[in-house]
Motif scaffolding. Structure first.
Motif, PDB file in Angstrom:
ATOM      1  N   GLU A 169      -3.398   5.011   0.103  1.00 49.45           N
ATOM      2  CA  GLU A 169      -4.174   3.807   0.392  1.00 49.45           C
ATOM      3  C   GLU A 169      -4.239   3.541   1.894  1.00 49.45           C
ATOM      4  O   GLU A 169      -5.264   3.083   2.411  1.00 49.45           O
ATOM      5  N   ILE A 170      -3.161   3.845   2.597  1.00 49.83           N
ATOM      6  CA  ILE A 170      -3.163   3.667   4.058  1.00 49.83           C
ATOM      7  C   ILE A 170      -4.157   4.619   4.698  1.00 49.83           C
ATOM      8  O   ILE A 170      -4.900   4.258   5.620  1.00 49.83           O
TER       9      ILE A 170
ATOM     10  N   LEU B 207       0.824  -1.200   0.000  1.00 46.64           N
ATOM     11  CA  LEU B 207       0.000   0.000   0.000  1.00 46.64           C
ATOM     12  C   LEU B 207       0.866   1.260   0.000  1.00 46.64           C
ATOM     13  O   LEU B 207       1.899   1.320   0.677  1.00 46.64           O
TER      14      LEU B 207
END
Length: 616
Positions: free
Chosen positions: A9-10, A5
């Motif tokens: 995305e995190i 990721l």
């Protein structure tokens, strides 16, 4: 990159977790994603994708119902990782079925992924997994067995209603087992709780040996009580507090009312066959709904029957009390230590005399003559029957009338008789031995029907002790005739009656069919020109967890002792027939605690062959 990721995305994952009420910092999310990514190094994502694409391509090209692929990941040095992929038309339980086979063959699975894909108007299931082998011997063993594993996975991947039901049954039974364990934990105060619910506990054996239908139709409370009672009764015998336990209770299942009989004693003190004979005599025409027996490591027999009377009703309170007292009295009289094994040691007359006191009681209670007819031996041409008559001592000439009535029957010969013995001037007992020629009768049932009519002309209406067992035998034998029409009926009959009477009742019909078919093939093999000195045939019945084995030797007299040496750790049932001046040993081997697989059986054959010399 943090795992697979990026930062955006995190952050998106963090917001999703917060919407679920889970608050974790972005750094902690990154660290945990790294752990997940590292755990999958055994089967990298690129290799997963390549394997999946290869499976789909193979499926398109082969048009088979299932395609299987096994590949080695990395270099051929220890530890070695293997990846397996399977694609098939999806069915409930497909992934569990494949996983179970791999677990059995390769132990722990390090990676598993399964999902479905809509492909050309149908849904296909894809399963990929990986496992690691660390030892050279298990690696080499896997390479030898790899093709066999592929075949098993292919069979497991193709779904069927039967497979789905089987997996569903085991899931339901596991759920019931957990409920039983939970209840036993709550109600059982003993310090030996582990003997009930441990890995080798009473509960596990109880549930695994019962069908799903049996367990579902009874309450968890009742099942738990049965398991606890079985344990307590066995412990009481082990400690020497009692010699036997008989408990009779009526109860309700989901669909019917039954009477349950639990009987526990030392195995050497009683024959289950004799106990059933006695029950049949005391509850004429009872209908057996369920029966299960086992002998524990200490030699304690536990037998469970669930019955209704001839009208389909459970026994009532006073009936239960009378039956319990009578059975206990009979066991104490007939099967206590002074009488143990009396049937096998002293012959039929001693056995008959052991139950004569009970027959006399029944005569006084019912005012009916009591008759015991039992087959002593049987050949292709005749049958020998022992006849015991317990009647009121009224006419001293009745034995003469009975002898005349029987002797005047075509095909019936009285070969021995004992003078009637009187008891207390009220009861007389006559014991006769008859030989009946089959040429004069169409079947065995007709033999007993004709004999009963002749006995009635002398003694009037009477109670036939063995009738229920004979009717079961004749019904099963008739079904064997219908199923095995191509096999000589005389041979079918000899094989069937070679088995113990109780075993004929307990054995699954499919097992009897396979035993007859296998023995008939052995007979055909022996009848071929030249024959063979040693005939060794077997059939592994995986569903029944039994193996049927037929062995015949032309000139080796110690065949059975030689086989028994190899069967010390395998429970088995044994019978033997004589056909065309040759003996055939029929063995039914259980698959627990040791499974006698094909290689084990081949070793046994080579061992027996070494004592015979080469085959003709």
């Amino acid at each position: 990159m943090k795992g697979d990721l990026n930062s955006a995305e995190i952050r998106s994952l963090s917001r999703l977790l917060e919407s679920r009420g889970v608050h974790i910092s972005e750094d902690k999310i990154a660290r945990r994603m790294n752990l997940i990514a590292e755990s999958q190094h055994v089967f990298p994502l690129e290799r997963q994708r390549a394997l999946l694409l290869q499976l789909i391509s193979m499926y398109e090209e082969s048009r088979k119902k299932a395609v299987i692929l096994i590949e080695e990941i990395g270099e051929s040095r220890l530890p070695v990782t293997f990846a397996i992929g399977a694609l098939a038309e999806d069915w409930p339980g497909m992934s569990n079925s494949i996983l179970g086979i791999v677990h059995q063959s390769a132990r722990n699975v390090d990676f598993l992924k399964g999902f479905t894909v809509d492909y050309r108007s149908m849904t296909v299931g894809l399963v990929i997994l990986a496992f690691t082998l660390t030892r050279r011997d298990e690696y080499e063993h896997f390479l030898r067995e790899k093709d066999k594993l592929v075949r098993r996975i292919r069979m497991a991947a193709v779904g069927s209603v039967g497979k789905s039901l089987f997996l569903d049954d085991e899931t339901v039974k596991f759920g019931i087992y957990n409920e039983i364990v939970r209840r036993i934990r709550r109600i059982y105060p003993g310090p030996d709780l582990n003997k009930l619910i441990g890995e080798k506990g009473e509960a596990l054996y109880f549930v695994s040996s019962r069908s799903r239908e049996y367990l579902e139709e009874r309450s968890v409370r009742m099942l738990a009580d049965l398991i606890i009672d079985n344990h307590r009764f066995q412990e009481a015998l082990r400690r020497g507090e009692v010699e036997q336990v008989i408990r009779i209770r009526s109860f309700q299942t989901r669909f019917e009312h039954l009477t349950g009989i639990t009987f526990v004693c030392r195995e050497e003190l009683v024959s289950v066959e004799d106990f059933l004979h006695t029950l049949n005599f005391m509850v004429p025409g009872y209908i057996l709904k369920h029966h299960k027996s086992f002998v524990n490591e200490q030699g304690v027999l536990v037998y469970r029957l669930e019955i209704v009377d001839r009208y389909g009703s459970p026994l009532k309170g006073t009936q239960i009390q009378h039956l319990e007292e009578s059975l206990m009295k009979l066991v104490n009289t007939t099967f206590s230590k002074p009488f143990s094994r009396v049937k096998s040691i002293g012959g039929f007359e001693h056995y008959a005399r052991a139950i004569i006191p009970f027959l006399m009681l029944e005569l006084r209670r019912t005012h009916m003559t009591q008759v015991l007819m039992s087959v002593e031996n049987q050949s292709n041409f005749s049958i020998t029957i022992k006849l015991v008559v317990v009647a009121r001592a009224e006419d001293p000439g009745r034995l003469h009338l009975l002898l005349t009535a029987l002797e005047t029957l075509r095909g019936v010969e009285v070969i021995s008789s004992l003078p009637p013995k009187r008891y207390t001037q009220e009861v007389e007992v006559a014991i006769l031995k008859l030989r009946v020629e089959f040429a004069e009768f169409s079947n065995v049932r007709e033999v007993f029907d004709v004999l009963k009519k002749r006995i009635e002309t002398v003694y009037g209406k009477f109670r036939d002790f063995d009738q229920g067992f004979r009717e079961i035998d004749l019904r099963v034998l008739g079904e064997l005739y219908d199923t095995l029409k191509s096999i000589n009926q005389l041979l079918v009959r000899d094989i069937f009656f070679s088995f113990d009477e109780l075993y004929r009742i307990e054995a699954p019909f499919d097992l009897l069919v396979e035993a007859v078919k296998l023995c008939a093939k052995a007979v055909d093999q022996a009848n071929r020109p030249g024959g063979q000195k040693l005939i060794f045939r077997y059939r592994i019945l995986h569903q029944l967890k039994r193996t049927v084995l037929v062995v015949s030797s032309q000139d080796q007299r110690d065949l059975l002792p030689r086989m028994v040496k190899h069967l010390e750790s395998i429970p088995f049932s044994f019978s033997r027939i004589e056909w065309n001046q040759r003996s055939y040993h029929i063995l039914v081997l259980k698959h627990e605690p040791i499974f006698p697989n094909s290689s084990w059986l081949r070793r046994l054959r080579e061992f027996l062959k070494s004592g015979n010399g080469p085959d003709d």
